[in-house]
Each structure stands twice: as structure tokens, then as C-alpha cells.
Design a protein around this motif. Structure first.
Motif, PDB file in Angstrom:
ATOM      1  N   TYR A 703       5.817  -6.691  -9.592  1.00  0.00           N
ATOM      2  CA  TYR A 703       5.266  -5.550 -10.348  1.00  0.00           C
ATOM      3  C   TYR A 703       3.754  -5.644 -10.447  1.00  0.00           C
ATOM      4  CZ  TYR A 703       3.726  -2.956 -14.417  1.00  0.00           C
ATOM      5  OH  TYR A 703       3.026  -2.135 -15.258  1.00  0.00           O
ATOM      6  N   HIS A 704       3.244  -6.865 -10.688  1.00  0.00           N
ATOM      7  CA  HIS A 704       1.793  -7.037 -10.837  1.00  0.00           C
ATOM      8  C   HIS A 704       1.057  -6.669  -9.551  1.00  0.00           C
ATOM      9  CE1 HIS A 704      -1.825  -8.508 -12.694  1.00  0.00           C
ATOM     10  NE2 HIS A 704      -2.034  -9.379 -11.717  1.00  0.00           N
ATOM     11  N   LYS A 705       1.614  -7.086  -8.434  1.00  0.00           N
ATOM     12  CA  LYS A 705       0.988  -6.718  -7.159  1.00  0.00           C
ATOM     13  C   LYS A 705       1.022  -5.211  -6.943  1.00  0.00           C
ATOM     14  CE  LYS A 705       1.968 -11.087  -4.781  1.00  0.00           C
ATOM     15  NZ  LYS A 705       2.710 -11.732  -3.663  1.00  0.00           N
ATOM     16  N   ARG A 706       2.127  -4.626  -7.287  1.00  0.00           N
ATOM     17  CA  ARG A 706       2.209  -3.167  -7.153  1.00  0.00           C
ATOM     18  C   ARG A 706       1.184  -2.489  -8.061  1.00  0.00           C
ATOM     19  NH1 ARG A 706       7.829  -0.658  -8.739  1.00  0.00           N
ATOM     20  NH2 ARG A 706       8.479  -2.162  -7.133  1.00  0.00           N
ATOM     21  N   HIS A 707       1.019  -3.006  -9.286  1.00  0.00           N
ATOM     22  CA  HIS A 707       0.035  -2.441 -10.206  1.00  0.00           C
ATOM     23  C   HIS A 707      -1.386  -2.630  -9.673  1.00  0.00           C
ATOM     24  CE1 HIS A 707      -1.570  -0.978 -13.931  1.00  0.00           C
ATOM     25  NE2 HIS A 707      -2.161  -2.124 -14.215  1.00  0.00           N
ATOM     26  N   GLU A 708      -1.652  -3.793  -9.102  1.00  0.00           N
ATOM     27  CA  GLU A 708      -2.981  -4.009  -8.519  1.00  0.00           C
ATOM     28  C   GLU A 708      -3.239  -3.059  -7.356  1.00  0.00           C
ATOM     29  OE1 GLU A 708      -3.068  -8.097  -7.470  1.00  0.00           O
ATOM     30  OE2 GLU A 708      -3.770  -8.759  -9.451  1.00  0.00           O
ATOM     31  N   ARG A 709      -2.224  -2.835  -6.554  1.00  0.00           N
ATOM     32  CA  ARG A 709      -2.391  -1.867  -5.459  1.00  0.00           C
ATOM     33  C   ARG A 709      -2.669  -0.470  -5.996  1.00  0.00           C
ATOM     34  NH1 ARG A 709       2.010  -4.811  -3.070  1.00  0.00           N
ATOM     35  NH2 ARG A 709       3.465  -3.227  -3.834  1.00  0.00           N
ATOM     36  N   ASP A 710      -2.008  -0.120  -7.089  1.00  0.00           N
ATOM     37  CA  ASP A 710      -2.268   1.192  -7.692  1.00  0.00           C
ATOM     38  C   ASP A 710      -3.692   1.289  -8.210  1.00  0.00           C
ATOM     39  OD1 ASP A 710       0.322   1.846  -7.122  1.00  0.00           O
ATOM     40  OD2 ASP A 710       1.083   1.398  -9.134  1.00  0.00           O
ATOM     41  N   LEU A 711      -4.169   0.208  -8.858  1.00  0.00           N
ATOM     42  CA  LEU A 711      -5.559   0.215  -9.347  1.00  0.00           C
ATOM     43  C   LEU A 711      -6.555   0.294  -8.196  1.00  0.00           C
ATOM     44  CD1 LEU A 711      -5.373  -2.459 -12.194  1.00  0.00           C
ATOM     45  CD2 LEU A 711      -5.422   0.030 -12.423  1.00  0.00           C
ATOM     46  N   LEU A 712      -6.282  -0.452  -7.130  1.00  0.00           N
ATOM     47  CA  LEU A 712      -7.165  -0.393  -5.968  1.00  0.00           C
ATOM     48  C   LEU A 712      -7.167   0.997  -5.351  1.00  0.00           C
ATOM     49  CD1 LEU A 712      -9.004  -1.902  -4.013  1.00  0.00           C
ATOM     50  CD2 LEU A 712      -6.973  -2.566  -2.708  1.00  0.00           C
ATOM     51  N   ASP A 713      -6.035   1.604  -5.319  1.00  0.00           N
ATOM     52  CA  ASP A 713      -5.957   2.961  -4.783  1.00  0.00           C
ATOM     53  C   ASP A 713      -6.756   3.937  -5.651  1.00  0.00           C
ATOM     54  OD1 ASP A 713      -4.544   4.883  -2.857  1.00  0.00           O
ATOM     55  OD2 ASP A 713      -4.028   5.715  -4.817  1.00  0.00           O
ATOM     56  N   GLN A 714      -6.666   3.775  -6.972  1.00  0.00           N
ATOM     57  CA  GLN A 714      -7.464   4.630  -7.852  1.00  0.00           C
ATOM     58  C   GLN A 714      -8.958   4.408  -7.646  1.00  0.00           C
ATOM     59  OE1 GLN A 714      -6.153   3.901 -11.841  1.00  0.00           O
ATOM     60  NE2 GLN A 714      -4.031   4.553 -11.440  1.00  0.00           N
ATOM     61  N   LYS A 715      -9.368   3.136  -7.446  1.00  0.00           N
ATOM     62  CA  LYS A 715     -10.768   2.857  -7.201  1.00  0.00           C
ATOM     63  C   LYS A 715     -11.241   3.495  -5.906  1.00  0.00           C
ATOM     64  CE  LYS A 715     -14.015  -1.023  -6.823  1.00  0.00           C
ATOM     65  NZ  LYS A 715     -14.148  -2.498  -6.806  1.00  0.00           N
ATOM     66  N   LYS A 716     -10.414   3.403  -4.863  1.00  0.00           N
ATOM     67  CA  LYS A 716     -10.768   4.046  -3.600  1.00  0.00           C
ATOM     68  C   LYS A 716     -10.900   5.558  -3.756  1.00  0.00           C
ATOM     69  CE  LYS A 716      -8.552   0.542  -0.669  1.00  0.00           C
ATOM     70  NZ  LYS A 716      -7.442   0.287   0.290  1.00  0.00           N
ATOM     71  N   GLU A 717     -10.023   6.104  -4.529  1.00  0.00           N
ATOM     72  CA  GLU A 717     -10.078   7.553  -4.738  1.00  0.00           C
ATOM     73  C   GLU A 717     -11.366   7.945  -5.454  1.00  0.00           C
ATOM     74  OE1 GLU A 717      -7.369  11.081  -6.812  1.00  0.00           O
ATOM     75  OE2 GLU A 717      -6.718   8.984  -6.836  1.00  0.00           O
TER      76      GLU A 717
END
Length: 910
Positions: A703-717
Motif C-alpha cells: 500500500y505504501h508503495k502504491r501511495h508513493e506512486r500516487d504522490l509522484l504522479d500528482q507531483k508530475k501532474e
């Protein structure tokens, strides 16, 4: 090589000793030993084992019979016979195996025949199919059945051209129709009947109809004549009406008058296809007389076939035929069957609803009443005499079973008979019969009534209150099969049974006496049984109770029961369904006080329960609540308690919570629920730091990795959005700069044109005017340039007001004092811009240190062309910065000074 084994059976294990190898194998025990003594098992027996497996004495005398055990399945000679040369191609191998192979190999070739035809159709039909025909003469039933399936595939799947090879295939099929084994002949007949749909008319006429004439003669076997009947019925739909009437109808009449009742019955059932083949015009003259004659046949099976065919062809007879011919015929048939032929009554009762609806449009009032009364007699057949007294006669078991089947068929047709009798006359005409069927002693009859109860409720409409009593009776039935049948449409039944038809509100609901106790008793009965799937389905249907009964009745009669099931039942699907029903009760409860009490009880008994099993059920309930309730309601009442289970001492609870983290995260709405998000992230960090169970750690890390990927995706956006905004800003600034430069250039040209055209003015006045106007335009241009540099950040070292003032104060020419104010404003604006640009590094990346002097140099150069005083001021500022710099900075300063001196000399000359 064979080995003789002797085995002895003892309680607790099976010991097998080998005389040759002195090895022991113990079965039914987990620990293998050498030569275990049977007394060890007997001495270690417990009372539970003895009660579970029975008496030991009964097992001690059991022994395995000595039998030889073969080491290999096939001998060398058998393997040699099964070996085929690898150099042979598929066709040659098939021919070889069909000629000299064993039965299993021949069957393999026959099964693979469609594939051979696909690969090489010409060679297959030239070499393989004749061999198959020879083999089938002596083949067994298994090979015959395999061949029937293969040839059906060839005929149906368009593998070969029909015109080319159909003759050879059909010859094989027709040849095997007369096989002595009935199963095999029926298989070939089904192959032929299925292939007729794919064959062209001309092929059917030549290959099938021509030999059919001879096979339908009385001289042929019974099996051949039966096959002819079915073939006639199949091909009748392939040809036009004149051909059917001319070529097929004589054979049909002949077979309808066959001496064997099996042939007459079979041909009678094919008359429906014959009638549809010749059309409506010829059915009355050609088919109806045959049906009338067969309906009066001495054989019961023939009369039954005629009855079924008449019912299927009712729409093809006109009203006059129905009234004058069909009704008297059916009436006579029914009376005769009721008195003397119980075997036919089963089929009659099953078709009775269809018969009544087919003839109802042509019935007179008297005929209508007769059919209704006859149906009532069928419904109580075997229960009472026609005069209404109880029937104490004991029937034979076989006859009683037939009567029960008749009553079950009547129960199946009851909704159709309600429509036939008119729902408005239900109470006077059919209610006693309905009540009798619902109280029938046979379970199958009551179960059939329960299956069709919802249809009766629909038909009655506003008169549904007539059958409230029977609904309660079926809910309280002793047999769980009846309750299970009622569950299929229980929700629809309850909603219609309690509705007045005036709207969905509670004021439009009917109060069904004893309905709530009956529902509660049905649940208790299902819970006490071993059929937990029925209990699960019942709880699932109880989710509709908020639309049927009041909230107080649910709260006081069902709610506590749902809590008890969730906390004490041993079947997980039942517990989860009870949790879902509990959530449905909470969802549609209109009283806030009761809602709060229900939530408090859920938290107390489940979320804070002493048993980890109850806490797991709370997480199941949270999953259901996320589906039924809004996000805000779930976060307010359920989320905090779910997150607190991160401290649960049982790893299974924490493991399930980790699996639910993505779902829990999706219910949090930002920014309103920011504190909940912080608490959830705190739980995740706590699990990552302190958790010791490997499964829980793996789940939370996922879950933590998935959450980090979501945060990284938001930063890229966000970065992509900023890049688009910067591009738009730079485009606007470049357009503004270009517009300003064009405007400045235009004014400069206008000022030069005005200066050359002016006469009578002194040179000094004109020079002052020119310098003043040009100074204003250049200051505007400088201001525009400074704004255009807003997208190029630099260090705040460029702005130093104190040193700039010192350089300005050291000017030697007093005539330059009037340029100090614009100079100070420009430098202040530039220094402010540089400091802001350096601080906001998010908007644009910071350029390298080597690029900054280039910007200053170019800016200074462009400025000093027309303003030598400003050039001296900027050169002094650069001198001050370069005193603490490196040698490269000093050389850069010297080069800037040389350029400034050269520009100063040029400006002085001008």
C-alpha cells in the motif's frame, strides 16, 4: 516382474509388509516406521478415536486379498504391436492403423477424421473413408458412437464440399441406421437428423427420401419404421407445401395406421411438423382427421401423443374447428383419462393451462365452467371423493405417487388458471383450491405453489389480501424446501403482498397479520438446519424488510437477531450476509435515536469486541458500509474505529485492515478530512516501523508503495501544469517586449523626422528636446527589458542599493543630476525582481553562474549606447562586485570597462 504383498489392517493405520524387501509402509498415519507393531496403535487409541471409527474388533479381522502387482503396464510384445513407423505421413499412418492396428488405435483415427479431412480431403476420402466403412462393419459400440460424432462434424462444419463427398458420407450413415444395437442406431439417426439442416434440398431428395420409401414399409423392422417417422418430420420443413403433400403425406398416412402402437405414437408426434410444412390450408383436411382418429386410439401412449399434438397446433385451427371438433374430443379424452387412465393424467395436468388458454376464446360459458371444474377435480385427486368427504382409502404407493404428480402439475398451472378464471372471481372460484394446494400433504406440491406464489400475487393486484393467510402458512411450513422455493422471489412477493397500490410510502402498506412472527420463525428454522445456504439466502432477502414492515418492528424483532448471528454464528457467509442486512436496517431507519443506538452497539460488540472474530466482522461491516453509505457518513461513524484496529494484538485483524487501506483512503475527502488522512498516514508509518508479522508488513508496504506512486504522479501532474503556465507566460512576455520595441522604434523614427523638419529653432534647444524625448523612450525600453527578464532568475547579489548610491554620488558632472531619479527607480525595480526570482525557484530552474554576466553584459551594452552616465554607474557597480571575485571576474570587468569606454567615446563624439 511381480511381487507378492501381504497386508494387514489395524486401527489407526494400515501396515503392508513385503516378503522380498522387508519394507513396511504405514498408511493413515503421518510417521513412517519399519515393522511397526499393531499393538502400538491399539495402545494409543483414545475414546474419541474409538467412537469415531467404531469398534476395534470389527477391524482386526479385515485383510487385503493377495493379488499380483504388475511392474509395467504393457509387455514388450504389446509395445511392439503399438509401435508405428515414424516416416509414415498422416494418411498412410491412418490407413495402416485402420488395417492392422488395435481397437484403441482405430478409434483414435476415427475421432481424428475431421482433422485429416481438413488437411488433405482428397486423399482422406479416397483412402481413409473406405477403410473406416470396412472397420465399422465389425466395430463395437464405442467406435460406432465415435464415428457418428465424426461424420456429424464433417456434415455440419462445412469442412468438405457437400456436392463432392456427401454421397459417400450419407451412405455410411444410412447403412448404420439399421444397427442391431439400439443405442448405436439412435446415435446414427441423430447424426442424420442434425445433418439434414445443413444439406441442400436436392441432396435430401436423392440421398434420403429415395431410400425412405422402402424403409417405411411394413416389411421393414420396427426400428427402421420408427426412424422413418422422425426423418419425415424433419424433412417436412425443408420443402414447399406441394412437395410435402405429394411425396410425404402418403407415407405419413401409412405410418399413422401402422400395426405397432410405437410407430403410430411416433408418427403422431411428428404431425405438428407435417402440419407446419403443408400450411394452414391443408392442415384441416389432411392432418386434423388423422389427429381425431389417433386421439381415439386404443393405446394410451397414442392418445397422449395426439392430445399433446392438438395442444401444440391449437393456433392453426379456426374457431369453428375448435368448437365443433377439438372441444368434444378433448372433453372425451379428459373424462376417459380421469376414470381409467391415471398414467395419461400426468401429461394432461401438465398441459392443462396451455389447453385452457388456447381454447378460451372459443369457449361458451358452459364450456368454460366445465374446464374449470375439471381442474378443481384434478387438484384434489387422491385426497377426497368427488362429494367432498375425506378420502380414507389407502392407495397403492405407485398410484399415490401418480396422483401427487398430477396435483404438482396442477400447482404449476395455477397462475394460468387464475388468469383463465378471471382474477376478480378468484375468491369464489379458485380460493378453496388454492388453499388446498398450499396445505397439500405432499412437499413437492407445496414447493411448486411457493415457486409460483409471486405470479399469483401479481395477478390478484388489489385483491392480494385474499392470500395473506397462505403466505404465512408457506413461511411457517415444516419443510425447508418449501421455504427455499419461496425465497427465490420473496422480496417481490412481500412488497406486492403489503402494497395497496397507492404509492411507495408507509401509509400505502397493508398490515399482514402474523407476517413478522412468521418471518422471524422462518429465520430461526433456517438457522437450526444444516443447510446454511438457505439461511444465507433468507438473510439476503430480509434486506427488503424496511420497505415492508415498520422501523419499530425491525428494531425490536430483527435487529438483535442480526447482532446475534454476526457474533455467534459459525458460518462465515451467513455472518457477512447478516452484517449486510444489519447495514440495510441502519441505512433505512428514520429515527435518529435508534440509528445512534445501533451504531453504538456495532462499535461496542464488534469494533471493541473481545473476540478477534468479532473485530474481523467489524471490518467486513465497514466494507459493506462503504457501499451503502456516503463517504461523509462512513468517515463520521466508522473510520476512526477501523483505524484504531492498527493496534489489535491479533495479526489477522491487522492484516485485513492493511488490505482495506486503499478503500479507507478513498473515503477521505480533502481538505475537509485532512485530519483523518493524517491519522491514516500515521497508522501506516506505525505499521511500517513496529509491525513484526511478515504478511502484514508485505501488505502495508504494498500500500505504501502504491501511495508513493500516487504522490509522484500528482507531483508530475503539477510540474506539467507549471510548464504549460510558464510557456504561456513567456509567450505573453515576448509578445509584450516585441510590441514595446516596435512602439519605441516608431517613436524614435517620428522624433528624428520631426527634428529634421523643424526650422527657426536653435541647435541647443533641438538637442535638449531630442535628448529629453529619447531619454524617456529609452527608460521605457529599459523597464520593458527588466520585466522581460522575470522568467530568468538570478542571485540576489545583483542588487545592492547602498553601493549603487555611492557610485551615483561620486559622479563628477553636476549636469547629470537630473537622471538620478530614473536611474534609482530602475535599479530598485531590477534588484527587487532579481531577489523575487531567486526566492521562487519553483517557477523556473536556476541558471548557471556563467550565464548571469552574459545577461548583465548584454543589458549594459544596450543601455550604454545612448546613456554614458548610466554606463559609468553600472561599470562602477560591476567593479565593486569584482573586487572580491576571482581573476576571471577581474578580466571580465576589464573587458566590460574597455567596452564601456569605447561606447563612451562614441557617445561623446556624437
Amino acid at each position: 516382474m511381480e511381487t507378492s504383498l501381504v497386508a494387514a489392517v489395524r486401527f489407526g493405520g494400515v501396515n503392508i509388509w513385503s516378503h522380498d524387501h522387508d519394507k513396511a509402509l504405514t498408511l493413515a498415519t503421518a510417521v513412517p516406521k519399519r515393522r511397526l507393531k499393531t499393538q502400538m496403535f491399539v495402545s494409543k487409541m483414545t475414546l474419541n478415536q474409538s467412537s469415531l471409527f467404531g469398534q476395534v474388533d470389527d477391524l482386526q479381522d479385515l485383510t487385503f486379498i493377495e493379488r499380483p502387482i504388475r511392474r509395467s503396464l504393457k509387455t514388450a510384445e504389446e509395445i511392439e504391436k503399438l509401435t508405428v513407423d515414424e516416416d509414415l505421413n498422416d494418411i498412410e499412418r491412418a490407413v495402416y492403423l485402420l488395417s492392422s492396428g488395435q481397437d484403441v488405435q482405430r478409434a483414435s483415427v476415427i475421432i481424428n477424421l475431421p482433422n485429416l479431412v481438413r488437411q488433405n480431403p482428397a486423399e482422406t476420402f479416397r483412402r481413409v473413408v473406405p477403410k473406416v466403412r470396412e472397420v465399422l462393419h465389425v466395430a463395437g459400440a464405442d467406435m460406432q458412437l465415435a464415428a457418428a460424432g465424426s461424420f456429424l462434424t464433417l456434415l455440419q462444419d462445412d469442412i468438405v464440399l457437400i456436392q463432392t463427398h456427401t454421397h459417400s458420407i450419407l451412405q455410411i450413415v444410412l447403412l448404420n441406421l439399421d444397427h442391431r444395437d439400439t443405442v448405436v442406431s439412435n446415435a446414427w439417426l441423430e447424426t442424420l437428423l442434425s445433418a439434414i439442416d445443413a444439406l441442400p434440398k436436392e441432396t435430401i431428395r436423392q440421398e434420403i427420401l429415395s431410400p425412405l420409401v422402402s424403409k417405411a414399409q411394413l416389411s421393414q423392422s420396427l426400428q427402421a419404421r420408427l426412424a422413418s417417422c422422425r426423418i419425415l418430420g424433419k424433412v417436412a420443413c425443408k420443402f414447399e407445401s406441394p412437395i410435402v403433400k405429394k411425396d410425404l403425406l402418403p407415407l405419413v398416412r401409412s405410418l399413422c395406421q401402422d400395426v405397432e402402437y410405437e410407430v403410430r405414437s411416433c408418427m403422431c408426434r411428428q404431425l405438428e411438423n407435417i402440419a407446419r410444412g403443408i400450411g394452414l390450408d391443408h392442415t384441416k383436411a389432411a392432418v386434423l382427421p388423422e389427429l381425431v382418429e389417433l386421439a381415439r386410439d386404443e393405446g394410451s401412449t397414442v392418445r397422449l401423443a395426439a392430445f399433446d399434438t392438438i395442444i401444440n397446433l391449437l393456433e392453426m385451427f379456426d374457431s369453428d374447428d375448435r368448437t365443433r371438433v377439438i372441444f368434444p374430443l378433448v372433453k372425451t379424452f379428459c373424462e376417459k383419462c380421469f376414470k381409467a387412465d391415471e398414467a395419461v393424467l400426468a401429461s394432461l395436468s401438465f398441459q392443462y393451462g396451455k389447453l385452457c388458454h388456447g381454447l378460451s376464446a372459443s369457449f361458451t360459458e358452459e364450456q368454460h365452467l366445465w374446464f374449470l371444474e375439471f381442474y378443481k377435480k384434478l387438484c384434489v385427486l387422491g385426497l377426497q371423493h368427488e362429494n367432498g368427504h375425506s378420502d380414507n382409502q389407502v392407495y397403492p404407493l405407485e398410484l399415490e405417487s401418480k396422483y401427487a404428480l398430477v396435483r404438482r402439475n396442477c400447482a404449476y398451472n395455477f397462475p394460468a388458471m387464475v388468469l383463465f378464471a378471471d382474477p376478480n372471481h378468484f375468491l369464489t372460484e379458485l380460493y378453496p383450491t388454492f388453499s388446498s394446494l398450499c396445505h397439500d400433504p405432499e412437499i413437492t406440491v407445496r414447493r411448486t405453489m411457493a415457486e409460483g406464489f409471486h405470479e399469483i400475487v401479481k395477478l390478484l393486484g388489489p385483491n392480494v389480501h385474499f392470500i395473506h393467510k397462505e403466505l404465512v402458512v408457506l413461511l411457517q411450513d415444516d419443510s425447508l424446501e418449501v421455504l427455499d422455493a419461496l425465497l427465490s422471489h420473496l422480496q417481490e412477493t412481500l412488497e406486492l403482498a403489503t402494497s395497496r397500490g397507492e404509492g411507495p410510502g408507509p401509509e400505502s402498506k397493508l398490515i399482514v397479520p402474523e407476517l413478522v412472527p412468521a418471518l422471524a420463525a422462518a429465520e430461526q428454522k433456517a438457522a437450526l438446519s444444516l443447510r446454511w445456504r438457505v439461511h444465507e439466502r433468507l438473510l439476503q432477502r430480509y434486506a427488503c424488510l424496511p420497505r415492508v414492515v415498520s422501523a419499530d418492528q425491525i428494531y425490536f424483532r430483527f435487529l438483535q437477531r442480526m447482532f446475534a448471528i454476526v457474533t455467534t454464528n459459525n458460518v462465515l457467509p451467513v455472518q457477512r450476509e447478516a452484517a449486510r442486512t444489519l447495514c440495510m436496517f441502519l441505512r433505512y431507519n428514520r429515527k435518529q435515536e435508534q440509528r445512534q443506538e445501533i451504531i453504538g452497539k456495532v462499535l461496542q460488540e464488534l469494533a471493541q469486541g473481545r473476540s478477534y472474530w468479532n473485530r474481523l466482522r467489524y471490518l467486513d461491516l465497514c466494507e459493506i458500509a462503504m457501499e451503502l453509505f456516503s463517504k461523509a457518513y462512513f468517515c463520521k461513524h466508522f473510520l476512526i474505529q477501523a483505524l484504531e484496529l492498527v493496534n489489535d494484538p491479533v495479526a489477522n485483524v491487522r492484516y485485513k485492515l492493511c488490505h482495506m487501506l486503499p478503500q479507507l483512503r478513498s473515503t477521505i475527502r480533502l481538505p475537509a478530512d485532512k485530519h483523518l488522512l493524517q491519522q491514516l498516514e500515521f497508522c501506516v508509518r506505525k505499521l511500517l516501523c513496529r509491525e513484526k508479522d511478515k504478511d502484514v508488513v508485505a501488505t502495508v508496504r504494498k500500500y505504501h508503495k502504491r501511495h508513493e506512486r500516487d504522490l509522484l504522479d500528482q507531483k508530475k501532474e503539477k510540474e506539467e501544469t507549471l510548464l504549460l503556465e510558464m510557456e504561456q507566460l513567456e509567450r505573453q512576455q515576448s509578445e509584450a517586449k516585441l510590441t514595446s520595441e516596435k512602439h519605441t522604434e516608431k517613436k524614435r523614427r517620428d522624433s528624428k523626422t520631426g527634428l529634421s523638419g523643424t526650422k527657426g529653432l536653435s541647435g541647443s534647444t533641438s538637442g535638449a528636446t531630442l535628448s529629453t524625448s529619447s531619454g524617456k523612450e529609452l527608460r521605457k525600453a529599459k523597464l520593458a527589458r527588466s520585466r522581460s527578464l522575470s522568467s530568468h532568475p538570478t542571485t540576489p547579489k545583483m542588487a545592492n542599493p547602498d553601493k549603487t548610491l555611492k557610485v551615483k554620488d561620486s559622479g563628477s558632472c553636476p549636469g547629470k543630476g537630473k537622471n538620478l531619479l530614473p536611474m534609482n527607480a530602475d535599479e530598485a525595480l531590477r534588484s527587487h525582481h532579481f531577489s523575487v526570482a531567486a526566492a521562487s525557484s519553483v517557477l523556473s530552474p536556476t541558471p548557471s553562474a556563467s550565464s548571469m554576466p552574459v545577461l548583465i553584459r548584454s543589458n549594459t551594452t544596450n543601455t550604454l549606447v545612448d546613456h554614458p552616465h548610466q554606463h559609468q554607474h553600472r561599470s562602477s557597480t560591476l567593479d565593486h562586485r569584482s573586487t572580491n571575485g576571482s581573476k576571471d571576474t577581474q578580466s571580465r570587468k576589464l573587458s566590460i570597462q574597455r567596452k564601456s569606454n569605447s561606447f563612451g567615446m562614441q557617445s561623446g563624439r556624437e
